[in-house]
Design a protein around this motif. Sequence first.
Motif, short mmCIF file in Angstrom:
data_model
loop_
_atom_site.label_atom_id
_atom_site.label_comp_id
_atom_site.label_asym_id
_atom_site.label_seq_id
_atom_site.Cartn_x
_atom_site.Cartn_y
_atom_site.Cartn_z
N PRO A 168 2.99 -14.15 3.61
CA PRO A 168 3.51 -13.94 4.97
C PRO A 168 4.60 -12.88 4.99
O PRO A 168 5.15 -12.52 3.94
CB PRO A 168 4.07 -15.32 5.35
CG PRO A 168 4.40 -15.95 4.03
CD PRO A 168 3.35 -15.48 3.08
N ASP A 169 4.95 -12.40 6.17
CA ASP A 169 5.92 -11.32 6.30
C ASP A 169 7.27 -11.66 5.67
O ASP A 169 7.94 -10.80 5.12
CB ASP A 169 6.13 -10.97 7.78
CG ASP A 169 4.92 -10.26 8.37
OD1 ASP A 169 4.10 -9.74 7.58
OD2 ASP A 169 4.78 -10.23 9.60
N LYS A 198 6.59 -11.72 1.32
CA LYS A 198 5.51 -10.87 0.80
C LYS A 198 5.65 -10.66 -0.71
O LYS A 198 6.75 -10.63 -1.25
CB LYS A 198 5.51 -9.52 1.51
CG LYS A 198 4.79 -9.54 2.86
CD LYS A 198 4.53 -8.14 3.35
CE LYS A 198 3.74 -8.16 4.65
NZ LYS A 198 2.40 -8.78 4.47
N VAL A 199 4.52 -10.49 -1.35
CA VAL A 199 4.47 -10.14 -2.77
C VAL A 199 3.70 -8.82 -2.88
O VAL A 199 2.56 -8.72 -2.40
CB VAL A 199 3.77 -11.23 -3.60
CG1 VAL A 199 3.64 -10.77 -5.06
CG2 VAL A 199 4.55 -12.53 -3.53
N PHE A 200 4.33 -7.83 -3.48
CA PHE A 200 3.72 -6.51 -3.62
C PHE A 200 3.21 -6.32 -5.05
O PHE A 200 3.78 -6.84 -6.00
CB PHE A 200 4.73 -5.42 -3.29
CG PHE A 200 5.22 -5.45 -1.86
CD1 PHE A 200 4.57 -4.72 -0.88
CD2 PHE A 200 6.32 -6.22 -1.51
CE1 PHE A 200 5.01 -4.75 0.44
CE2 PHE A 200 6.77 -6.26 -0.20
CZ PHE A 200 6.11 -5.52 0.78
N THR A 253 9.49 -6.77 -3.81
CA THR A 253 9.56 -5.46 -3.17
C THR A 253 8.66 -4.50 -3.93
O THR A 253 8.23 -4.79 -5.06
CB THR A 253 10.99 -4.89 -3.17
OG1 THR A 253 11.39 -4.63 -4.52
CG2 THR A 253 11.97 -5.87 -2.53
N LYS A 254 8.38 -3.34 -3.33
CA LYS A 254 7.55 -2.34 -4.01
C LYS A 254 8.24 -1.85 -5.28
O LYS A 254 7.58 -1.60 -6.30
CB LYS A 254 7.27 -1.18 -3.06
CG LYS A 254 6.38 -1.57 -1.88
CD LYS A 254 6.15 -0.40 -0.94
CE LYS A 254 5.27 -0.82 0.24
NZ LYS A 254 5.06 0.31 1.20
N LYS A 255 9.57 -1.72 -5.23
CA LYS A 255 10.31 -1.27 -6.41
C LYS A 255 10.22 -2.29 -7.54
O LYS A 255 10.07 -1.92 -8.70
CB LYS A 255 11.77 -1.00 -6.04
CG LYS A 255 11.98 0.25 -5.21
CD LYS A 255 13.46 0.53 -4.99
CE LYS A 255 13.67 1.82 -4.21
NZ LYS A 255 15.12 2.10 -4.00
N GLU A 256 10.34 -3.57 -7.19
CA GLU A 256 10.22 -4.61 -8.22
C GLU A 256 8.84 -4.60 -8.84
O GLU A 256 8.69 -4.81 -10.05
CB GLU A 256 10.51 -5.99 -7.61
CG GLU A 256 11.99 -6.30 -7.42
CD GLU A 256 12.22 -7.75 -7.03
OE1 GLU A 256 11.26 -8.55 -7.08
OE2 GLU A 256 13.36 -8.08 -6.68
N ALA A 257 7.82 -4.37 -8.03
CA ALA A 257 6.45 -4.32 -8.54
C ALA A 257 6.29 -3.17 -9.52
O ALA A 257 5.65 -3.31 -10.57
CB ALA A 257 5.47 -4.18 -7.38
#
Length: 224
Positions: free
Chosen positions: A182-183, A186-188, A206-210
């Motif tokens: 969900p918003d 979220k898992v990226f 976050t995208k950075k964490e991913a």
Amino acid sequence: MKELEKRLNYTFKNSELLKNALTHSSYANENRAEGISSNERLEFLGDSVLGFVTAKHLYSMQPTLSEGKMTRLRAELVCEQSLHGVALDLDLGRYLRMGHGEEKNGGRTRPSILADAVEAVIAAMFLDGGIAAPESFIERMILSPESIEAHHAADYKTELQELIQQKNGQVLTYAPTGESGPDHAKVFSASVSLNGEVIGEGSGRTKKEAEQAAACQALKKLNK
């Protein structure tokens, strides 16, 4: 002050040192006739004490880290953002002696002022009780294993980039591979490729964490 000393886990023999550490230059300027000094000199000393204790800790507790990695990690651990977090944990802003104008402009919650005050308090502890006093405080508030791991993890992309750059003509690219949940939670997902071949995948909040997770997996693969 007694409440703050409890938060610091340290009792000052000379309480004037702590009072000076909490005195912003705006307060000193407004009370110049009384000969009140700001915490700027203590901040200068505290910066060096903090740097020394952090360097000593990393050297002793992280024997596998290179000089370059220790330098970057130390910079992240003692940066303004990190010290601001310490100040918030201590609720340091409420204890600051600050001029009326600075207070109206939000100085009591300004990250740079709070970070400087943390350094000043560290110096005050050093002058009052020797190196053992601030060392215990710094290790507890800044150099916990969890904090070091979090900051070290944030450097996986840099570490991977440096490894790849040892050979000419290598191209490293990151790409998002999806997102779920969900918003509000979220898992990226992301991947990292070397010369077009995927060498690591990972996910995060976050995208950075991913991307960091993907870089971590790539490092493990390349260092086998």
